[in-house]
Design an enzyme around this catalytic site. Structure first.
Site, PDB file in Angstrom:
ATOM      1  N   ALA A  86       0.818  -1.216   0.000  1.00 42.97           N
ATOM      2  CA  ALA A  86       0.000   0.000   0.000  1.00 42.97           C
ATOM      3  C   ALA A  86       0.848   1.260   0.000  1.00 42.97           C
ATOM      4  O   ALA A  86       0.479   2.276  -0.602  1.00 42.97           O
ATOM      5  CB  ALA A  86      -0.927   0.002   1.219  1.00 42.97           C
ATOM      6  N   GLU A  87       1.974   1.209   0.689  1.00 40.71           N
ATOM      7  CA  GLU A  87       2.806   2.404   0.847  1.00 40.71           C
ATOM      8  C   GLU A  87       3.605   2.748  -0.402  1.00 40.71           C
ATOM      9  O   GLU A  87       3.624   3.895  -0.848  1.00 40.71           O
ATOM     10  CB  GLU A  87       3.769   2.212   2.023  1.00 40.71           C
ATOM     11  CG  GLU A  87       3.101   2.220   3.391  1.00 40.71           C
ATOM     12  CD  GLU A  87       2.688   3.615   3.815  1.00 40.71           C
ATOM     13  OE1 GLU A  87       2.964   4.576   3.089  1.00 40.71           O
ATOM     14  OE2 GLU A  87       2.088   3.749   4.888  1.00 40.71           O
ATOM     15  N   SER A  88       4.329   1.768  -0.943  1.00 42.35           N
ATOM     16  CA  SER A  88       5.291   2.093  -2.003  1.00 42.35           C
ATOM     17  C   SER A  88       5.250   1.164  -3.194  1.00 42.35           C
ATOM     18  O   SER A  88       5.992   1.363  -4.150  1.00 42.35           O
ATOM     19  CB  SER A  88       6.708   2.041  -1.428  1.00 42.35           C
ATOM     20  OG  SER A  88       7.079   0.689  -1.157  1.00 42.35           O
TER      21      SER A  88
END
Length: 256
Positions: free
Chosen positions: A146-148
């Site tokens: 989800a982040e990167s």
């Protein structure tokens, strides 16, 4: 300017409790906060006094912070009640408005999208971090996705860095010397998540919200902060967690 007009329009919908002030209700249900002109059925609500002149500034809700959502209405006991929570039988009555987290928030939207689980990236680092901290590998992978999208050089507009999108203050707190090192990033995130798990007694929605927006925001609202990007982020991570558990052949919890 359109935000100010939207909030001013919302003020016109809400019944006044006096010349300069009125009462709105801060309601919590399923770790989600909403604002209503009367206590919502099925929610835990507490009254808040609001100065009507707050409509003249972007943050209409005063110290309750920014809110994301539409406005819905229903007649309850002969009185029309307005709420920012979508509920069965409630009718949408205003144009949607969408505010973001304040500038001093940790909140960052994340760069990854939902997609096929990736088990081939940084496998050794995720396994090591999970074994060291006890944080489930599927949860760590969901956060990274989800982040990167597993990009070790990712840099968000708000300054979050690396695979796990560590904010600089968090990196310093955990002794990270290179936030773009996949091993350091994953290890730091796992240690931080372990502390969040302890703090929130395993409530994954609150863990995700605090990872995104900070523990201060979660404490202020008593649940998932009503920031657009944080609400979206929590849903994204929970969906990815279920996919990664399935890919790793782990039973998927019923509440996901």
């Amino acid at each position: 300017m359109h935000v100010r007009l939207a909030l001013a329009g919302l003020l016109c919908l809400l019944p006044l409790g006096g010349a300069q002030a009125r009462t709105v209700y801060e309601c919590l249900r399923d770790n989600r906060l909403s604002l209503s002109t009367a206590p919502e059925p099925g929610s835990r609500c507490k009254p808040k006094r609001v100065n009507d002149r707050k409509a003249k500034v972007p943050n209409f809700w005063g110290d309750q912070g920014p809110v994301r959502g539409n406005v819905y209405a229903k007649n309850l006991n002969g009185v029309t009640v307005y709420s920012t929570r979508r509920m069965p039988g409630w009718k949408e009555v205003a144009e949607p408005y969408r505010l973001h987290a304040p500038r001093d928030s940790w909140a960052h939207e994340g760069l990854g999208e939902l997609g096929t689980p990736r088990l081939d990236v940084f496998a050794a680092q995720f396994i090591a971090a999970a074994k060291k901290t006890g944080v489930e590998e599927a949860w760590l992978r969901a956060i990274a996705h989800a982040e990167s999208d597993f990009n070790p050089r990712a840099l968000s507009p708000k300054g979050a860095q690396g695979v796990m999108q560590l904010m600089p203050a968090l990196s310093r707190a955990y002794g990270v010397t290179d936030p773009y090192s996949s091993a350091q990033s994953i290890d730091c995130a796992a240690r931080h998540i372990r502390e969040l798990m302890r703090l929130y007694k395993g409530d994954l929605a609150l863990v995700a919200a605090a990872y995104n927006a900070g523990t201060g925001a979660v404490a202020r609202y008593g649940g998932v902060p009503p920031y657009a990007e944080t609400e979206d982020y929590v849903e994204k991570v929970q969906a990815l967690y279920a996919r990664y558990r399935s890919a790793l052949k782990k039973p998927v919890p019923r509440n996901i």
